[in-house]
Design a protein around this motif. Structure first.
Motif: not given
Length: 116
Positions: A98-100
């Motif tokens: 889920g890293h942005r």
């Protein structure tokens, strides 16, 4: 968190030492859960300049990656590579699910804060 050993190899002399290195490296990776993600191959340069071959080895954790690099089995063969190629080698952690892109801004702000 997954970790990666990344190498850029240039000026490789493909002789008996490199062949022996390639024949033995897989056995050094297995005890640490390491596996090749990228192992050379053609590149398309989109920006800047690129020289050499890219190698990316994935590990289940930073501890596993460090353990592999420091292991007696790998230390026994690493000279076969370093004597026959110019190399840049790093260890780097992957990102959480889920890293942005903007997550790096929070990390940067925390590093700059007086308590950070």
């Amino acid at each position: 968190m997954q970790s990666f050993a990344i190498g850029r190899l240039r000026d490789v002399t493909l002789g008996a030492d490199i062949v022996a290195y390639l024949e033995h490296i897989d056995a050094t990776l297995a005890p640490f859960g390491g596996e090749f993600i990228v192992h050379g191959g053609p590149v398309t340069v989109l920006e800047g300049a690129w020289e050499g071959d890219l190698v990316v080895i994935g590990f289940p954790s930073r501890a596993a990656a460090e353990g592999w690099y420091a292991s007696p089995a790998y230390r026994e063969i690493v000279g076969l590579r370093t004597r026959n190629a110019a190399c840049d080698v790093i260890l780097i952690d992957g990102v959480e699910d889920g890293h942005r892109a903007t997550d790096v801004l929070a990390r940067e702000r925390a590093a700059r804060s007086p308590a950070g």
